[in-house]
Design a protein around this motif. Sequence first.
Motif, PDB file in Angstrom:
ATOM      1  N   PHE A 165       7.103   0.739   0.646  1.00 42.66           N
ATOM      2  CA  PHE A 165       6.306   0.480   1.812  1.00 42.66           C
ATOM      3  C   PHE A 165       5.478  -0.915   1.659  1.00 42.66           C
ATOM      4  N   VAL A 166       5.672  -1.976   2.038  1.00 39.05           N
ATOM      5  CA  VAL A 166       4.905  -3.207   2.017  1.00 39.05           C
ATOM      6  C   VAL A 166       4.086  -3.548   3.085  1.00 39.05           C
ATOM      7  N   ALA A 167       2.590  -3.458   2.973  1.00 36.32           N
ATOM      8  CA  ALA A 167       1.809  -3.534   4.068  1.00 36.32           C
ATOM      9  C   ALA A 167       0.723  -4.371   4.074  1.00 36.32           C
ATOM     10  N   ASP A 168       0.049  -5.011   5.077  1.00 34.91           N
ATOM     11  CA  ASP A 168      -0.901  -5.976   4.760  1.00 34.91           C
ATOM     12  C   ASP A 168      -2.093  -5.025   4.394  1.00 34.91           C
ATOM     13  N   ASP A 169      -2.304  -3.836   5.125  1.00 36.18           N
ATOM     14  CA  ASP A 169      -3.457  -3.002   4.557  1.00 36.18           C
ATOM     15  C   ASP A 169      -2.989  -1.531   5.023  1.00 36.18           C
ATOM     16  N   LEU A 170      -3.419  -0.538   4.447  1.00 36.21           N
ATOM     17  CA  LEU A 170      -3.193   0.678   4.943  1.00 36.21           C
ATOM     18  C   LEU A 170      -4.461   1.576   4.716  1.00 36.21           C
ATOM     19  N   PRO A 171      -5.157   1.853   6.045  1.00 32.97           N
ATOM     20  CA  PRO A 171      -6.372   2.539   5.983  1.00 32.97           C
ATOM     21  C   PRO A 171      -6.139   4.113   5.727  1.00 32.97           C
ATOM     22  N   VAL A 172      -7.012   4.686   4.831  1.00 31.92           N
ATOM     23  CA  VAL A 172      -6.685   5.931   4.434  1.00 31.92           C
ATOM     24  C   VAL A 172      -6.485   7.033   5.661  1.00 31.92           C
ATOM     25  N   SER A 173      -7.234   6.793   6.741  1.00 32.55           N
ATOM     26  CA  SER A 173      -7.062   7.754   7.726  1.00 32.55           C
ATOM     27  C   SER A 173      -5.398   7.788   8.222  1.00 32.55           C
ATOM     28  N   VAL A 174      -4.724   6.550   7.968  1.00 26.53           N
ATOM     29  CA  VAL A 174      -3.210   6.466   8.452  1.00 26.53           C
ATOM     30  C   VAL A 174      -2.533   7.189   7.054  1.00 26.53           C
ATOM     31  N   ALA A 175      -2.888   6.514   5.933  1.00 27.14           N
ATOM     32  CA  ALA A 175      -2.169   6.740   4.751  1.00 27.14           C
ATOM     33  C   ALA A 175      -2.127   8.494   4.576  1.00 27.14           C
ATOM     34  N   ALA A 176      -3.355   9.201   5.021  1.00 28.93           N
ATOM     35  CA  ALA A 176      -3.379  10.464   5.043  1.00 28.93           C
ATOM     36  C   ALA A 176      -2.227  11.262   5.851  1.00 28.93           C
ATOM     37  N   GLN A 177      -1.913  10.727   6.580  1.00 33.54           N
ATOM     38  CA  GLN A 177      -0.704  11.329   7.756  1.00 33.54           C
ATOM     39  C   GLN A 177       0.642  10.735   7.402  1.00 33.54           C
ATOM     40  N   LEU A 178       0.879  10.027   6.505  1.00 33.89           N
ATOM     41  CA  LEU A 178       2.181   9.414   6.200  1.00 33.89           C
ATOM     42  C   LEU A 178       3.050  10.597   5.590  1.00 33.89           C
ATOM     43  N   THR A 197      -7.008   4.794  -0.525  1.00 35.84           N
ATOM     44  CA  THR A 197      -5.682   4.862  -0.398  1.00 35.84           C
ATOM     45  C   THR A 197      -5.110   4.828  -1.763  1.00 35.84           C
ATOM     46  N   ALA A 198      -5.499   3.852  -2.463  1.00 33.98           N
ATOM     47  CA  ALA A 198      -4.996   3.898  -4.080  1.00 33.98           C
ATOM     48  C   ALA A 198      -5.345   5.247  -4.587  1.00 33.98           C
ATOM     49  N   ILE A 199      -6.452   5.965  -4.401  1.00 32.45           N
ATOM     50  CA  ILE A 199      -6.464   7.286  -4.942  1.00 32.45           C
ATOM     51  C   ILE A 199      -5.766   8.096  -4.540  1.00 32.45           C
ATOM     52  N   LEU A 200      -5.226   8.149  -3.354  1.00 37.80           N
ATOM     53  CA  LEU A 200      -4.508   8.880  -2.539  1.00 37.80           C
ATOM     54  C   LEU A 200      -2.850   8.720  -3.112  1.00 37.80           C
ATOM     55  N   ALA A 201      -2.409   7.532  -3.177  1.00 38.85           N
ATOM     56  CA  ALA A 201      -1.201   7.362  -3.879  1.00 38.85           C
ATOM     57  C   ALA A 201      -1.103   7.909  -5.305  1.00 38.85           C
ATOM     58  N   ARG A 202      -2.137   7.803  -6.020  1.00 36.28           N
ATOM     59  CA  ARG A 202      -2.232   8.387  -7.463  1.00 36.28           C
ATOM     60  C   ARG A 202      -2.062   9.940  -7.506  1.00 36.28           C
ATOM     61  N   SER A 203      -2.872  10.440  -6.438  1.00 38.53           N
ATOM     62  CA  SER A 203      -2.856  11.888  -6.139  1.00 38.53           C
ATOM     63  C   SER A 203      -1.388  12.466  -5.933  1.00 38.53           C
ATOM     64  N   MET A 204      -0.548  11.596  -5.100  1.00 38.50           N
ATOM     65  CA  MET A 204       0.593  11.853  -4.413  1.00 38.50           C
ATOM     66  C   MET A 204       2.020  11.566  -5.442  1.00 38.50           C
ATOM     67  N   GLY A 205       1.431  10.950  -6.660  1.00 37.20           N
ATOM     68  CA  GLY A 205       2.190  10.459  -7.798  1.00 37.20           C
ATOM     69  C   GLY A 205       3.510   9.531  -7.318  1.00 37.20           C
ATOM     70  N   VAL A 206       2.973   8.392  -6.414  1.00 41.79           N
ATOM     71  CA  VAL A 206       3.620   7.455  -5.654  1.00 41.79           C
ATOM     72  C   VAL A 206       3.331   6.132  -6.396  1.00 41.79           C
TER      73      VAL A 206
END
Length: 561
Positions: A165-178, A197-206
């Motif tokens: 997923f290559v994005a210009d930006d990804l607000p955490v409010s959107v990232a949380a629902q992906l 969003t970076a913290i969320l990615a680490r939590s998801m193991g992505v």
Amino acid sequence: MLMLIGVAVAPGEAIGPAVVVRLRAHDVRYRIASEDVASEQGRLAAASDRTRAQLEDIRGRTRHVLGAELAGMFDVQLLMLSDPLLRERADALIRTRHVNAEWAVVEAGEELMQRLRAIEDPYLQERHGDLNDVLGRVRANLQRDDSDANWLNAQLARFAEPCVFVADDLPVSVAAQLDWSRLAALATDAGTRTAHTAILARSMGVPAVVGLQEATRMVPPGAVLLVDGTSGVIAVDPPPAVVEAARHRLLSVTFPQPSISGPALTADGTPIRLCANVERPEDVQFAWREGAEALGLVRSELLLGGQPIGDVSEQIQADAYRAILEHAGDREVTIRTFDITPEEMGVPELLDVEPRERLGMRGLRLGLARPELLERQLRALVRAGQGRNLRVMFPFVTSADEVSRATAMLQAQAERLGLPAPPAGAMVEVPAAALDAERLARHAAFLSIGTNDLTQYTLAADRSDVRVQHLYDPKHPAVLKLIRMVLRGARRHGRRVAVCGEMASDAALLRVLIGLGLREFSMAATSLRQAREAVRQCSIADARDTALHALYEGDVIVPTT
């Protein structure tokens, strides 16, 4: 082979096709399979029909209110919508280049725009705005009325394999629902290591790389990307041999590591409490397996999927909180009340500044400004916490008065329900709270230091701004002295104090924090094993020496063993 270098924020390696998303413009681009051409052309036809109906309705209402002359403006847009250079060209792009409908509309629209610019007719040259209006309406109708996250999930669901997923930006409010199961890796133009969003990615193991600046411009949609979230390097369309080697590594059979339990111990036997930050109930068991003793931070706004908080009922909240508490059993769970902006809360009347403004209405400050929404959340937490080991934590605290008011509000809502109130603590994220930690601790049952925000506010370096990323330094002596001040203020009232920021997941900085006197930390579950190993390798004496050097010299030197 093109190589992109950004900021490594979530470790691991992944390979997959690129989906390029410019979220600010609602532009998503990817390749489609041959068998999907007809359905994609059907999507375009349906969106065009909806656009035509909307324009005809607007034209009719305009004629009724303002007259036929002004209504004629929409005749131009209807003609553009029917222009073969737009509709037939977009159809052809879908058929011949196997691109998705959104991408085809943008490309066909740009070709038509170029033709308009080339015509030496002032009237036609002034129609750029009309064409942009038509194109925007067609793209919106391809998306329909879905939220950003629903729209993106619908696109991701079209792929047979997880994508990059290559994005210009990804607000955490959107990232949380992906649907993160559809993401092999994440790459963004914007962002830093400590962005949510970076913290969320680490939590998801992505695996994730951010701060690439121009990835959405340089990466061709559908290109094969090899992402290394440990080094921050992305290979675009690497040679077949490199792809094959990467796939072999990723498909190699790996055995799950054994579960870990019990406290982490330093080299001289001092217990260190390691806890996990989680966002979803299904992540709790993984946290226990990785050795977490408790859940030190549950971000309630992410637990609710990033929905506008004003729209989420008390019952829905209670069910969500109860789900994570049930997964935790009798272990301690600290749920943070909403740390969001007015936009995310769904209260636009409080939007007097840009939504990205960080020094305005957020956290507990926003909750106290809209007490009915905070009271609703507190009632839901009290209801969900019965019979469970729940703690409530208030974010973005700036004064003892705020904590006093919030704890009184929690007690009042518990009394209204006829139930006991859970203990309530405060997050220390701004210098004012750190400097006044002793008074804060009089009213809070515990303190938790959010080092990400504390660092950026102390050093005036927005952690989401790549231009000042080099100034964001959590080991800066000013930051460390504030942390030590919080610890001393908490101890005067016998309060527990923990660190739940990203400093805790850095082995060298963890040693510094232990040396300052901290014994409790919370981090992404994926960082727990590394943290446990860092704890095992240091003694309290060595940690104190490291902390003193950092406090007074400004750098961190880890003794060699």
